[in-house]
Design a protein around this motif. Structure first.
Motif, PDB file in Angstrom:
ATOM      1  N   UNK A  43       0.803  -1.229   0.000  1.00 48.51           N
ATOM      2  CA  UNK A  43       0.000   0.000   0.000  1.00 48.51           C
ATOM      3  C   UNK A  43       0.834   1.276   0.000  1.00 48.51           C
ATOM      4  N   UNK A  44       2.110   1.176   0.350  1.00 47.87           N
ATOM      5  CA  UNK A  44       2.951   2.366   0.368  1.00 47.87           C
ATOM      6  C   UNK A  44       3.241   2.861  -1.040  1.00 47.87           C
ATOM      7  N   UNK A  45       3.118   4.173  -1.273  1.00 53.29           N
ATOM      8  CA  UNK A  45       3.372   4.768  -2.577  1.00 53.29           C
ATOM      9  C   UNK A  45       4.577   5.691  -2.472  1.00 53.29           C
ATOM     10  N   UNK A  46       5.563   5.454  -3.322  1.00 49.31           N
ATOM     11  CA  UNK A  46       6.813   6.190  -3.222  1.00 49.31           C
ATOM     12  C   UNK A  46       7.222   6.710  -4.596  1.00 49.31           C
ATOM     13  N   UNK A  47       8.105   7.715  -4.603  1.00 49.58           N
ATOM     14  CA  UNK A  47       8.582   8.312  -5.851  1.00 49.58           C
ATOM     15  C   UNK A  47      10.094   8.401  -5.812  1.00 49.58           C
ATOM     16  N   UNK A  48      10.762   7.851  -6.813  1.00 52.98           N
ATOM     17  CA  UNK A  48      12.221   7.887  -6.845  1.00 52.98           C
ATOM     18  C   UNK A  48      12.723   9.158  -7.531  1.00 52.98           C
ATOM     19  N   UNK A  49      14.055   9.298  -7.595  1.00 53.10           N
ATOM     20  CA  UNK A  49      14.652  10.523  -8.148  1.00 53.10           C
ATOM     21  C   UNK A  49      14.353  10.698  -9.632  1.00 53.10           C
ATOM     22  N   UNK A  50      14.010   9.599 -10.309  1.00 52.39           N
ATOM     23  CA  UNK A  50      13.641   9.685 -11.721  1.00 52.39           C
ATOM     24  C   UNK A  50      12.193  10.127 -11.903  1.00 52.39           C
ATOM     25  N   UNK A  51      11.490  10.386 -10.776  1.00 53.16           N
ATOM     26  CA  UNK A  51      10.102  10.831 -10.830  1.00 53.16           C
ATOM     27  C   UNK A  51       9.110   9.710 -11.059  1.00 53.16           C
ATOM     28  N   UNK A  52       9.550   8.471 -10.839  1.00 52.54           N
ATOM     29  CA  UNK A  52       8.688   7.312 -11.069  1.00 52.54           C
ATOM     30  C   UNK A  52       8.034   6.872  -9.763  1.00 52.54           C
ATOM     31  N   UNK A  53       6.734   6.702  -9.789  1.00 51.12           N
ATOM     32  CA  UNK A  53       6.012   6.213  -8.611  1.00 51.12           C
ATOM     33  C   UNK A  53       6.070   4.692  -8.578  1.00 51.12           C
TER      34      UNK A  53
END
Length: 257
Positions: A43-53
């Motif tokens: 359920x956790x939603x995260x965003x990396x440095x490339x802007x990808x969720x």
């Protein structure tokens, strides 16, 4: 003569008791986090440095070869046969790794992410418990080697697989090869304790080292990892980039004496 032998046995027994009583228990608690917050599977939603969720559905890795540095710079290596642990985000109990350490003052801890090459190539009789290839899904039968770290999840940046899922998979291993050189992703982590904090072990206390493992560093390390560009990485050259990234995801949060 028999009395003399008994005295010898008594002395040996006494020395063993003293040695064992000088051992203290220390637990390394691995907290898997994302930017300082507890990792939440699915359920956790995260965003990396490339802007990808992305979300994470699976995270697990091996910890082994734990070593402590004393205040005067000496090294103590935990008995190797008692020093292999399998960390799983889905199993909170697995995140506590307890070892025996001589009483003293320590300022740093080292460990390997993965399984050392000697144990990787040892006879199967030497690979029991969490290292039993049939006990976990962390062994490549086709490649005769352990997967050191496995992370899987979902992201719209990943292409659809055969099941129609936008899934990414990172299965990182490689111990350098047995008879010929191959990929070597064994990573030794060296963690100095926070300033003014010392691990003070005695034979009457149990100590805990709180260690954060920030999985965002796997994406946002020395090389930015794009899910779109690398949705599935296993035993290939790019795995070294991911291993180099996650080698920096560990930090000591606190010492509890």
């Amino acid at each position: 003569m028999r009395c003399f032998s008994k005295n010898i046995l008594l002395i040996v027994f006494t020395v063993c008791v003293v040695h064992l009583s000088a051992q203290s228990t220390v637990t390394l608690h691995f907290n898997n986090v994302v930017d300082g917050n507890n990792l939440v599977l699915d359920s956790g939603k995260y965003t990396n440095a490339a802007g990808e969720q992305f979300s994470v559905s699976l995270l697990q890795y091996f910890i082994s070869n734990i070593q402590f540095t004393t205040a005067d710079g000496k090294q103590y290596t935990v008995v190797q046969d008692s020093c292999y642990f399998f960390i799983q985000q889905s199993d909170s109990a697995s995140q506590y790794c307890t070892v025996y350490v001589p009483a003293g003052n320590y300022t740093a801890v080292n460990f390997i992410v993965g399984v050392d090459s000697v144990r990787c190539t040892s006879n199967i009789s030497k690979r029991r418990g969490v290292l039993d290839p049939s006990a976990t899904d962390m062994y490549w039968g086709w490649n005769s080697g352990y997967i050191f770290l496995k992370m899987e999840g979902f992201s719209s940046s990943a292409p659809q697989d055969a099941a129609g899922l936008n899934k990414f998979r990172y299965h990182i291993g490689g111990f350098g090869g047995f008879k010929s050189p191959t990929i070597n992703n064994i990573k030794t982590i060296q963690l100095a304790f926070p300033q003014n904090e010392i691990l003070n072990t005695t034979n009457t206390h149990h100590s805990t080292i709180e260690i954060n493992a920030d999985i965002m560093k796997l994406f946002n390390g020395s090389t930015s990892l794009s899910i779109a560009a690398h949705p599935s990485v296993m035993f290939d050259p790019y795995s070294k980039t991911i291993a180099d990234n996650y080698a920096n995801m560990f930090s000591v949060l606190a010492i509890q004496n």
